[in-house]
Design a protein around this motif. Structure first.
Motif, mmCIF file in Angstrom:
data_model
loop_
_atom_site.group_PDB
_atom_site.id
_atom_site.type_symbol
_atom_site.label_atom_id
_atom_site.label_comp_id
_atom_site.label_asym_id
_atom_site.label_seq_id
_atom_site.Cartn_x
_atom_site.Cartn_y
_atom_site.Cartn_z
ATOM 1 N N ILE A 115 -2.039 46.655 -4.276
ATOM 2 C CA ILE A 115 -2.390 45.325 -4.786
ATOM 3 C C ILE A 115 -2.155 44.258 -3.725
ATOM 4 C CG2 ILE A 115 -1.966 45.774 -7.234
ATOM 5 C CD1 ILE A 115 0.707 44.070 -6.455
ATOM 6 N N ASP A 116 -2.939 43.207 -3.851
ATOM 7 C CA ASP A 116 -2.762 42.054 -2.981
ATOM 8 C C ASP A 116 -2.161 40.962 -3.874
ATOM 9 O OD1 ASP A 116 -2.933 39.780 -1.555
ATOM 10 O OD2 ASP A 116 -4.971 40.142 -0.809
ATOM 11 N N ILE A 117 -0.893 40.674 -3.657
ATOM 12 C CA ILE A 117 -0.189 39.733 -4.529
ATOM 13 C C ILE A 117 -0.934 38.399 -4.617
ATOM 14 C CG2 ILE A 117 1.909 38.301 -4.590
ATOM 15 C CD1 ILE A 117 3.481 40.841 -3.991
ATOM 16 N N ASP A 118 -1.521 37.975 -3.507
ATOM 17 C CA ASP A 118 -2.216 36.677 -3.516
ATOM 18 C C ASP A 118 -3.444 36.682 -4.428
ATOM 19 O OD1 ASP A 118 -0.436 35.396 -1.864
ATOM 20 O OD2 ASP A 118 -1.374 36.241 -0.067
ATOM 21 N N LYS A 119 -3.978 37.882 -4.689
ATOM 22 C CA LYS A 119 -5.206 37.933 -5.514
ATOM 23 C C LYS A 119 -4.915 38.128 -6.998
ATOM 24 C CE LYS A 119 -8.512 39.276 -2.034
ATOM 25 N NZ LYS A 119 -8.672 40.432 -1.187
ATOM 26 N N LEU A 120 -3.662 38.380 -7.346
ATOM 27 C CA LEU A 120 -3.330 38.621 -8.763
ATOM 28 C C LEU A 120 -3.436 37.325 -9.561
ATOM 29 C CD1 LEU A 120 -0.132 40.835 -8.614
ATOM 30 C CD2 LEU A 120 -2.352 41.501 -9.489
ATOM 31 N N SER A 121 -3.926 37.450 -10.796
ATOM 32 C CA SER A 121 -3.974 36.253 -11.652
ATOM 33 C C SER A 121 -2.602 36.048 -12.293
ATOM 34 C CB SER A 121 -5.028 36.423 -12.746
ATOM 35 O OG SER A 121 -4.559 37.373 -13.686
ATOM 36 N N ILE A 122 -2.369 34.839 -12.793
ATOM 37 C CA ILE A 122 -1.096 34.546 -13.463
ATOM 38 C C ILE A 122 -0.906 35.485 -14.651
ATOM 39 C CG2 ILE A 122 0.071 32.780 -14.879
ATOM 40 C CD1 ILE A 122 -1.017 30.704 -12.883
ATOM 41 N N GLU A 123 -1.983 35.722 -15.397
ATOM 42 C CA GLU A 123 -1.863 36.600 -16.566
ATOM 43 C C GLU A 123 -1.511 38.028 -16.167
ATOM 44 O OE1 GLU A 123 -1.293 35.954 -19.697
ATOM 45 O OE2 GLU A 123 -1.445 33.920 -18.924
ATOM 46 N N GLU A 124 -2.074 38.497 -15.059
ATOM 47 C CA GLU A 124 -1.757 39.865 -14.590
ATOM 48 C C GLU A 124 -0.274 39.964 -14.209
ATOM 49 O OE1 GLU A 124 -5.891 41.581 -12.640
ATOM 50 O OE2 GLU A 124 -4.812 39.993 -11.585
ATOM 51 N N ILE A 125 0.231 38.927 -13.554
ATOM 52 C CA ILE A 125 1.651 38.946 -13.168
ATOM 53 C C ILE A 125 2.524 38.958 -14.416
ATOM 54 C CG2 ILE A 125 3.507 37.633 -12.037
ATOM 55 C CD1 ILE A 125 1.324 36.462 -10.165
ATOM 56 N N LYS A 189 8.032 34.723 -4.874
ATOM 57 C CA LYS A 189 6.662 34.243 -4.690
ATOM 58 C C LYS A 189 5.844 34.467 -5.975
ATOM 59 C CE LYS A 189 3.042 34.251 -1.284
ATOM 60 N NZ LYS A 189 2.732 34.311 0.113
ATOM 61 N N LEU A 190 6.041 35.648 -6.574
ATOM 62 C CA LEU A 190 5.329 35.954 -7.823
ATOM 63 C C LEU A 190 5.781 35.019 -8.954
ATOM 64 C CD1 LEU A 190 5.539 39.823 -7.459
ATOM 65 C CD2 LEU A 190 3.398 38.535 -7.716
ATOM 66 N N ILE A 191 7.081 34.770 -9.016
ATOM 67 C CA ILE A 191 7.605 33.868 -10.061
ATOM 68 C C ILE A 191 7.024 32.464 -9.881
ATOM 69 C CG2 ILE A 191 9.728 32.686 -10.815
ATOM 70 C CD1 ILE A 191 11.210 35.403 -10.177
ATOM 71 N N MET A 192 7.029 31.974 -8.638
ATOM 72 C CA MET A 192 6.500 30.622 -8.382
ATOM 73 C C MET A 192 5.009 30.559 -8.711
ATOM 74 S SD MET A 192 8.654 29.808 -4.907
ATOM 75 C CE MET A 192 7.801 28.312 -4.450
ATOM 76 N N LYS A 193 4.291 31.630 -8.363
ATOM 77 C CA LYS A 193 2.854 31.636 -8.658
ATOM 78 C C LYS A 193 2.610 31.620 -10.167
ATOM 79 C CE LYS A 193 -1.501 33.872 -7.819
ATOM 80 N NZ LYS A 193 -2.308 34.782 -7.012
ATOM 81 N N SER A 194 3.408 32.399 -10.893
ATOM 82 C CA SER A 194 3.184 32.475 -12.344
ATOM 83 C C SER A 194 3.443 31.126 -13.016
ATOM 84 C CB SER A 194 4.057 33.568 -12.965
ATOM 85 O OG SER A 194 5.402 33.150 -12.976
ATOM 86 N N LEU A 195 4.231 30.261 -12.368
ATOM 87 C CA LEU A 195 4.523 28.939 -12.943
ATOM 88 C C LEU A 195 3.687 27.838 -12.276
ATOM 89 C CD1 LEU A 195 8.387 29.344 -13.066
ATOM 90 C CD2 LEU A 195 6.979 28.812 -15.061
ATOM 91 N N GLY A 196 2.907 28.188 -11.282
ATOM 92 C CA GLY A 196 2.103 27.193 -10.572
ATOM 93 C C GLY A 196 2.965 26.181 -9.832
#
Ligand code: SF4
Ligand code: SF4
Length: 444
Positions: A115-125, A189-196
């Motif tokens: 997986i490419d973390i940058d391409k994951l959607s918030i819902e997928e995370i 990084k994933l946590i921050m992305k999921s919260l925008g």
């Protein structure tokens, strides 16, 4: 230069030297696990397997159709032996799935999915985090996906990773930061992305320079803008409200949550678990547990499967030392829960097992209050513990609430400092319980 911190608090003896320099060892594969159907704050799970079923490591075995809950998984390959009430570290018996292992295990690290973390959607995370059964690993065990889904009217602008670990003896988070800094930062990084959110901080007490160095070394390639903030070594620096005050100088009002001041706080171990869930499709099956104290033969940091008995974990650390009175605690001595039955399983919130002996086992006798006000001077949330404990003991919930007792974070600073040895924090817990009962009664 003065380091960031909060007002009041205490400086107990930390005793971290027993395990801080010890690399995490993988605990031996256990022959049996007991997986409680409730290991988190929120609704308990229902079993989705039955007695006699064959299960594999990582298989979901309990879930609930409720927002505030978190599924549980088998942590070994084997067979469901029983589904029954079983001893739990909370002191009660909890419905649990007992599994007997077949001696085999899976290799998760080779399962990396491309997986490419940058391409994951918030819902997928968020789906990966929810399905992996991740809860806060600092001890509170609140379902992580719920914290990452604040109501729309709560605007979150900052994420803080908690790397303080201010409880005496515990070093599990410290070792995680030294041994897995990349995983922690990818999880962040994933946590921050999921919260925008683009503002991220890690708060670490300055007595862990090796952890600060390890994270600084890898930060540039993962989250260059992340701020790693060394904080004064003081208890309870790792409490959410103290951390927010020390890092962002924001005060969480009484009865409010970090999200009310725009912040989400996650533990460093939770961040690693988030990364493992997304990258390896790996549920929360194990955690680092510090086994320490002056009553244990070989203090260690062990990577332990959830559901392994305390007895087995303690035995892998050379067992309990000699005769005489011992106190076994889940967690550290300040906020941990004392245990009378070592059959209880390690749960997701078990950051440590502390065994105290000799002088560190506090005598039960206490003396009258001498109104010295030391408990007031150390309380990090500015309460008057000696007064509140009277309201708790004499069952006056209205006064307890009026004097702010519900904002007590149960840190134990007041008990620790009291020259009369008064078990203030236990009474404060009773006071909070009585307020809850009174509120329940008046809403009927
Ligand atoms: S009253 Fe509560 S918050 Fe204050 S020191 Fe005691 S336990 Fe900690
Ligand atoms: S520290 Fe103990 S003795 Fe002193 S005021 Fe508080 S409860 Fe009383």
């Amino acid at each position: 230069m003065a380091l960031n911190t909060f007002k009041h608090g205490i400086h107990p003896n930390y005793h971290k030297e027993l395990t801080a320099g010890k690399k995490t060892e993988k605990a031996a594969l256990t022959k049996k696990v007991a997986i409680p159907l409730q290991q988190h704050l929120g609704a308990p799970c229902q079993p989705i397997v039955k007695k006699g079923d064959t299960v594999v490591e990582g298989q979901k075995i309990g879930d609930a159709n409720t927002f505030v809950t978190s599924p549980v998984h088998s942590t070994i390959n084997g067979k469901v032996k029983e589904i029954e009430k079983y001893p739990h570290p909370s002191g009660s018996k909890v419905m649990s799935i007992i599994i007997e292992g077949d001696g085999t295990q899976r290799q998760w690290d080779s399962r990396q999915i491309g997986i490419d973390i940058d391409k994951l959607s918030i819902e997928e995370i968020k789906t990966a985090i929810r399905e992996a059964g991740i809860v806060g690993l600092g001890g509170a065990a609140f379902p992580t996906v719920v914290k990452l889904s604040p109501p729309k009217d709560k605007k979150i602008d900052s994420v803080i990773l908690n790397g303080c670990e201010c409880e005496p003896f515990l070093t599990s988070d410290h070792r995680l930061m030294i041994e897995w800094p990349e995983k922690i930062l990818w999880g962040m990084k994933l946590i921050m992305k999921s919260l925008g959110v683009s503002s991220g901080y890690i708060g670490i007490e300055e007595n862990k320079p090796d952890a600060i160095g390890a994270l600084e070394n890898v930060k540039r390639s993962i989250i260059p803008d992340l701020k790693i903030i060394p904080l004064e070594t003081k208890y309870p620096q790792g409490a959410e409200k103290m951390l927010i005050k020390a890092i962002l100088n924001r005060k969480v009002p009484v009865g409010k949550l970090p999200m009310d001041v725009g912040v989400v706080v996650q533990n460093v171990g939770t961040a690693k678990a988030v990364y493992d869930a997304v990258k390896y499709d790996k549920p929360l099956l194990e955690r680092v547990v510090t086994v320490s104290g002056n009553g244990i033969n070989e203090p260690k940091n062990l990577l332990v499967r959830i559901g392994t008995s305390f007895d087995e974990v303690v035995n892998q650390c050379g067992g309990i030392k000699g005769d005489g009175e011992k106190l076994v605690i889940m967690g550290g001595p300040m906020m941990g829960i004392s245990q009378t039955n070592l059959e209880v399983p390690v749960i997701k919130g078990t950051s440590g097992i502390t065994v105290l002996a000799g002088d560190l086992v506090r005598p039960a006798e206490y003396q009258p209050c001498i109104k010295c006000s030391r408990c007031v001077e150390v309380c990090p949330v500015n309460l008057m513990p000696y007064r509140l404990t009277d309201y708790a003991r004499f069952n006056e919930p209205d006064k307890f609430r009026a004097w702010g007792g519900v904002s007590c974070i149960e840190c134990g600073c007041c008990s620790w400092t009291c020259p009369s040895n008064r078990p203030l924090v236990q009474w404060l817990r009773v006071g909070k319980l009585r307020v809850r009962e009174a509120e329940k009664g008046s809403s009927k």
